[in-house]
Design an enzyme around this catalytic site. Sequence first.
Site, PDB file in Angstrom:
ATOM      1  N   HIS A  79       0.824  -1.210   0.000  1.00 50.19           N
ATOM      2  CA  HIS A  79       0.000   0.000   0.000  1.00 50.19           C
ATOM      3  C   HIS A  79       0.860   1.262   0.000  1.00 50.19           C
ATOM      4  O   HIS A  79       2.019   1.250   0.425  1.00 50.19           O
ATOM      5  CB  HIS A  79      -0.931   0.006   1.203  1.00 50.19           C
ATOM      6  CG  HIS A  79      -2.046  -0.990   1.092  1.00 50.19           C
ATOM      7  ND1 HIS A  79      -2.971  -1.182   2.086  1.00 50.19           N
ATOM      8  CD2 HIS A  79      -2.380  -1.849   0.100  1.00 50.19           C
ATOM      9  CE1 HIS A  79      -3.837  -2.104   1.712  1.00 50.19           C
ATOM     10  NE2 HIS A  79      -3.494  -2.535   0.515  1.00 50.19           N
ATOM     11  N   GLU A  81       0.811   3.950   1.813  1.00 50.43           N
ATOM     12  CA  GLU A  81       1.280   4.430   3.114  1.00 50.43           C
ATOM     13  C   GLU A  81       2.531   3.673   3.557  1.00 50.43           C
ATOM     14  O   GLU A  81       3.509   4.285   4.008  1.00 50.43           O
ATOM     15  CB  GLU A  81       0.196   4.244   4.189  1.00 50.43           C
ATOM     16  CG  GLU A  81      -1.131   4.892   3.870  1.00 50.43           C
ATOM     17  CD  GLU A  81      -2.117   3.958   3.182  1.00 50.43           C
ATOM     18  OE1 GLU A  81      -3.309   4.016   3.523  1.00 50.43           O
ATOM     19  OE2 GLU A  81      -1.706   3.162   2.293  1.00 50.43           O
ATOM     20  N   CYS A 105      -5.695   1.198   5.853  1.00 49.21           N
ATOM     21  CA  CYS A 105      -6.169  -0.075   6.383  1.00 49.21           C
ATOM     22  C   CYS A 105      -5.480  -0.355   7.721  1.00 49.21           C
ATOM     23  O   CYS A 105      -4.576   0.360   8.137  1.00 49.21           O
ATOM     24  CB  CYS A 105      -5.873  -1.202   5.386  1.00 49.21           C
ATOM     25  SG  CYS A 105      -4.119  -1.640   5.277  1.00 49.21           S
ATOM     26  N   CYS A 108      -1.583  -0.853   7.434  1.00 46.96           N
ATOM     27  CA  CYS A 108      -0.858   0.411   7.269  1.00 46.96           C
ATOM     28  C   CYS A 108      -0.905   1.232   8.552  1.00 46.96           C
ATOM     29  O   CYS A 108       0.064   1.918   8.884  1.00 46.96           O
ATOM     30  CB  CYS A 108      -1.414   1.204   6.094  1.00 46.96           C
ATOM     31  SG  CYS A 108      -0.987   0.445   4.505  1.00 46.96           S
TER      32      CYS A 108
END
Length: 163
Positions: A79, A81, A105, A108
């Site tokens: 992801h 992040e 999420c 993250c």
Amino acid sequence: MSMKREGYINWDEYFMGVALLAAQRSKDPSTQVGACIVDASNRILSTGYNGFPQGCSDDEFPWNRDEALGETKYPFVVHAELNAVLNAQGKSLIGATLYVGLFPCNECAKAIIQSGIREVVYLSNKYDGEPNVEQSKRMLKAAGVIVRAIKPTKAQIVLNLIP
């Protein structure tokens, strides 16, 4: 004396714009997310976008979202992040702000908390109510991370690549 230009973007819009520009690097056909990490002096520390880890070819790994079609992208994609945290390459992120296009999420959120990021500014929370988003909210709140949705003053920021 001349007057300063009006209509310029504020810091939130600037850094979210950088995050959205980073998202344009994503090769994910369904969801492009970007992130930008900034220090207290409004200096960019790192950026990231969602994609496969280095060395994992985006021509060989799946982009499917639907398990019925076979292997999905979910076990492989990093992801935005997490990529931004990893791309900081040892820079201190303590007290930093993370700008991201999509609410983080739970996985993250762990990296955000552990890296010392103090604030998350997001544009969309289209998965609000999903278990991993609710878990993320719970952890971010417990860790004292400030979370807020950006309130843009304009609908779009236009970049002209040809003057």
